[in-house]
Every structure is written in structure tokens, then in C-alpha cells.
Design an enzyme around this catalytic site. Structure first.
Site, PDB file in Angstrom:
ATOM      1  N   GLU A  26       0.828  -1.218   0.000  1.00 11.35           N
ATOM      2  CA  GLU A  26       0.000   0.000   0.000  1.00 11.35           C
ATOM      3  C   GLU A  26       0.859   1.263   0.000  1.00 11.35           C
ATOM      4  O   GLU A  26       0.786   2.081   0.940  1.00 11.35           O
ATOM      5  CB  GLU A  26      -0.964  -0.006   1.196  1.00 11.35           C
ATOM      6  CG  GLU A  26      -1.883  -1.203   1.209  1.00 11.35           C
ATOM      7  CD  GLU A  26      -2.948  -1.160   2.296  1.00 11.35           C
ATOM      8  OE1 GLU A  26      -2.902  -0.252   3.153  1.00 11.35           O
ATOM      9  OE2 GLU A  26      -3.846  -2.027   2.277  1.00 11.35           O
ATOM     10  N   GLU A  66      -4.788  -8.901   0.357  1.00 15.00           N
ATOM     11  CA  GLU A  66      -5.464  -8.637   1.640  1.00 15.00           C
ATOM     12  C   GLU A  66      -6.954  -8.503   1.368  1.00 15.00           C
ATOM     13  O   GLU A  66      -7.363  -7.852   0.404  1.00 15.00           O
ATOM     14  CB  GLU A  66      -5.005  -7.323   2.287  1.00 15.00           C
ATOM     15  CG  GLU A  66      -3.667  -7.357   2.950  1.00 15.00           C
ATOM     16  CD  GLU A  66      -3.302  -6.024   3.611  1.00 15.00           C
ATOM     17  OE1 GLU A  66      -4.212  -5.253   3.984  1.00 15.00           O
ATOM     18  OE2 GLU A  66      -2.095  -5.753   3.726  1.00 15.00           O
TER      19      GLU A  66
END
Ligand code: IFM
Length: 475
Positions: free
Chosen positions: A171, A369
Site C-alpha cells: 500500500e 489482503e
């Protein structure tokens, strides 16, 4: 309702993820080895739920053998975590390795190999050394890109013969968006220029690490893990559709395109110029990004993001922020996870898969995720004290089904990894929302215990089949 059974392909990843700073704890950390997260926690502890934070986390650094046994019990094929850059080196400039911390990774790698679970490693999951933030302004500096590449070199020298699936970032958009775009997190600065410079330097660092890995001839792959928000317009009206495209451009394509296609979208560059966002990218840097795209991407997919055209004019005196092009939109009647405030819509996985086929040449990817954070999970304990997290089983089944359905439709989706393996510390929310297959009992020395979902995950792995109830049209 009708029951559908789907078979998991033989090579399909069924794993779970975590990160160094969210699990390891500070045991053995030396002075000067704080990460950005550690510094934020030390400065602003009052914003961390009940004062919990990275200091102890789940104490994984001392308890990893117990946790790897639980990974085995829960049926994981793969586990992903990060190496903490702030702790792997004792000197960020010379690249001197902290033998004590590196030795812990040697032991973790050996233990995972012994249990037959593949370890995937990420080089940065927000763990920028605090010292590099203070001294150079963090990722705003080209010097930090160089120092990160040196750190990557040291990590590969030590482990690339044992670990073959690498990721540069997790991220990469998050820290600068929270700190420099929206000023929601310490050190609370608002500068769109700095935000874009961090974006660019992380794209540059990704390309540099890919180049390094390939030049050294290591066996294996280097990818990166992104968190594109699957964005839906409120309506089919052109102004709403435009709002969704703009959101996608500024928050998704700013990383997806350089990583996979090797270039920034021309429209993004034009808008940054139009709005006088000041950031620096040389021709050589852009050429490096073009020449060194990643081998695969992990995609963190949690919730749908909905937008509409903005209903207010932008004030000329307010510095540029991408939100001048969109406003958030809440779909009436949506299904929600109230603990996290996120809408639940498993279809995002299928829609993203179709987009990867359509816009990115069916580039290899996997769900890196996905998961559900739930507050106060102790209320779901049965008489034996086991958390009966049927809501998590339903959540996983719904999203995994969409990944498998996409794969059957030709998507290059390599697997599904749950966030998270155990409950762990989130930024600010700390242990408030529990994500794990494994409970961490804070009242009893962080005792581990498999939740109902961990047993279910294991049976999924053993049977190789997912059976799920699908909603039919009401008759
Ligand atoms: O805890 C985070 C993780 O660090 C990055 N992805 C989202 C998770 C849940 O909020």
C-alpha cells in the site's frame, strides 16, 4: 438460496498476511531504530485505541514458532509479512545489518520451511525509519530512494537464496495520503506537492529494486502490493462517471500504471500540471520506471468505493486536492461492517479481476489482503471460550467465491490471502477491530486461540472446495 461448490485450483494460494510493525513488537529494538509508526505512536499515543500500539503488538518476534505451528493448523499455504527496514540496519547510510534482528529472520524462514508454508516478504509496510523522515523528509527525498535500494540489496544478499517471492511495498499510497494529503495522521501536514513527490519516489524505488533483483540474477519474482479502491459512480450520468474516473486516476492508476505499464497516465500528468502541483521526475527516472515493471501485483481489496460529482464549487484560494473532482457517496441500503465503517460487497473482487483482464493485459495478480475487522469479538465466544466468527466465514466465502468465479472466467488470479493471520495492531485502531483467524487474548498474556474461522479455513484447504449459498431471485 442455492448451494454452489467451486474447486480451488491446485496452484491456488490460500494464505494470510500481516506486517512486521503490526506483529513483532519492540523486543530487541535498539536506540535510533524507530520506524515512522513508532515515532507517531510515541508522539501521539492518545489517538491509538486504549493506548495499544506497535510496542508489544502480538510479540511475534518472540512467539513466531508458536504462530507458525498455528499457520499450519489453519491450513495456510502462504504467509506474507514485511521486514522492518528501521530495524534491519543499524546504520541506514552504510547499510550495516543488525545481526540480532536479521538472525530472527533466519530462524523464521527456517521454521516456515520446516512447516511447509511459503513465506512471502515485503520490503516496506510503512516502516520508513523515523530518522530518515526527520533528516531527509522521508520519501520526499531522492536520497531516501537510494538508501532504500541499499537496504533492499542487503536483504536480498541475506535471504534471496531462501525466499523467492518478494514485494517492494505494501500500500505505497497510504502514508502520504493520510499525512500530506488529508492531514489525518502525525505529523499532520497538508501539501499535495509532497504527496505527489512521495508517490513518484515510491514508484521509482519499486523500479530500482526490480532492476537490482534482476541484475543480480536471483531466482524468483518481485512484485508490489497495491490497494486500488474499486470505485463505482453514483449513477450512469456522465458527471458521476467522470468523478469515478478522476478518483481512479489519482488514487489507483497513480501506482497501478507505473508498476504494470511502466508509465504514469497522460491525463494524470496533465492534471497535475494544470493544477500546478510541484513534483520532480527526471527523464532518466521515467525511463527507469518504463524499463523495470514488476512481475506480479498483490491487490488489497476490502470494500467498494462510491463517488458522485461534487456539489460545491472549489474555492480558488484552497490549494489543489483531488477531491475537487469527486465527493464520497453512500449507497442507501448498503451492507455494512459497522465496526470498521466499510461497506461489504464481494463483487469488487470480480469487478477488479475483469478490469485486470481488460485494462492490464490479464497481468498476474492475487488478492493480497481482504478481511473483516470486528469490534469486541469476545461477545461471540461459546461456552468453551472459542470465538464463533460465522460472520468472518461468510465474509471470506463470499469474497473467495468471487475470486474463483473470476478465475473460471479467465482472470489471472493466483490466490487469496486473508488479512490477517492473527489479530494485530492497526494504525490508531490498534486492537479495536479484530481481523484474525487466531485470537490474541490481551487479558491473558496474549494467549493464542484458533477461532471457528481458522478451523473452517483448514477444512477449505483440506477439501480444496468452497461451498457457498448463493442468493437466488425471490420467486
Ligand atoms: O492493518 C491494515 C494493513 O496494514 C494494510 N491494509 C489494511 C489493513 C486493515 O486496516
Amino acid at each position: 438460496m442455492s448451494k454452489v461448490t467451486v474447486t480451488l485450483p491446485d496452484d491456488f494460494i490460500l494464505g494470510a498476511a500481516a506486517s512486521a510493525w503490526q506483529t513483532e513488537g519492540w523486543s530487541g529494538k535498539k536506540p535510533g531504530q524507530d520506524s515512522y509508526l513508532d515515532a507517531w505512536y510515541q508522539h501521539d499515543r492518545h489517538v491509538w485505541h486504549k493506548g495499544y500500539g506497535p510496542a508489544v503488538a502480538t510479540d511475534f518476534i518472540n512467539r513466531f514458532a508458536e504462530d507458525v505451528a498455528l499457520m499450519k493448523a489453519a491450513g495456510l499455504t502462504h504467509y506474507r509479512t514485511s521486514i522492518n527496514w528501521a530495524r534491519f540496519l543499524t546504520d541506514y547510510e552504510s547499510g550495516a545489518v543488525d545481526e540480532e534482528y536479521a538472525g530472527y529472520y533466519d530462524r523464521l524462514i527456517a521454521e516456515m520451511a520446516r512447516q511447509g508454508i511459503e513465506l512471502m516478504l515485503c520490503l516496506e509496510h510503512y516502516e520508513l525509519p523515523a530518522r530518515l523522515l526527520e533528516q531527509y523528509g522521508g520519501w520526499a527525498s531522492k536520497k531516501v530512494v537510494e538508501l532504500f535500494t541499499l537496504y533492499a540489496e542487503r536483504v536480498f544478499e541475506r535471504y534471496a537464496h531462501k525466499v523467492t517471492r518478494w514485494f517492494v511495498f505494501n500500500e505505497p499510497i497510504v502514508v502520504q495520503t493520510r499525512v500530506y494529503l488529508d492531514a489525518l495522521r502525525w505529523p499532520y501536514q497538508q501539501s499535495t506537492d509532497t504527496w505527489m513527490q512521495w508517490n513518484h519516489h515510491k514508484n521509482l524505488a519499486t523500479a530500482k529494486v526490480v532492476k537490482l533483483f534482476r541484475e543480480k540474477g536471483y531466482r524468483g519474482t518481485v512484485g508490489t502490493i497495491l490497494n486500488p479502491e474499486v470505485t463505482y459512480p453514483r449513477s450512469t450520468a456522465p458527471h458521476d462517471v467522470r468523478a469515478a474516473q478522476m478518483y481512479d486516476l489519482f488514487y489507483n492508476r497513480v501506482f497501478l500504471d507505473p508498476a504494470i505499464r511502466g508509465e504514469y497516465p497522460a491525463e494524470l500528468l496533465a492534471l497535475l500540471k494544470k493544477h500546478q502541483v510541484r513534483w520532480q521526475a527526471t527523464d532518466d527516472e521515467l525511463a527507469l520506471i518504463a524499463a523495470h515493471t514488476v512481475d506480479e501485483v498483490g491487490l488489497n481489496l476490502y470494500y467498494p468505493h462510491r463517488v458522485k460529482a461534487p456539489s460545491h464549487a472549489w474555492h480558488a484560494e484552497t490549494p489543489f486536492h483531488p477531491s475537487c473532482y469527486y465527493q464520497h457517496f453512500d449507497l442507501p441500503g448498503r451492507r455494512m461492517n459497522p465496526s470498521r465503517g466499510w461497506e461489504i460487497q464481494p463483487q469488487i473482487i470480480y469487478d477488479m479481476a475483469m478490469r485486470m483482464m481488460r485494462d492490464y493485459g490479464n497481468f498476474p495478480w492475487f488478492v493480497a489482503e481482504n478481511g473483516m475487522g470486528v469490534e469486541d469479538e469476545a461477545r461471540f465466544k461459546n461456552a468453551d471460550g472459542q470465538i464463533q466468527d460465522d460472520y468472518r466465514i461468510e465474509f471470506i466465502a463470499g469474497h473467495l467465491y468471487q475470486a474463483l468465479r473470476a478465475r473460471l472466467a479467465g482472470a489471472n488470479c493466483k490466490g487469496y490471502m486473508l488479512w490477517a493471520f492473527t489479530d494485530n495492531v492497526s494504525p490508531m485502531n490498534a486492537f479495536k477491530n479484530r481481523y484474525g483467524l487466531i485470537e490474541i487474548d490481551l487479558d491473558n498474556q496474549r494467549r493464542r486461540r484458533m477461532k471457528k474461522s481458522a478451523h473452517w479455513y483448514r477444512s477449505l484447504r483440506d477439501s480444496g472446495q468452497l461451498t457457498i449459498d448463493i442468493d437466488d431471485e425471490p420467486k
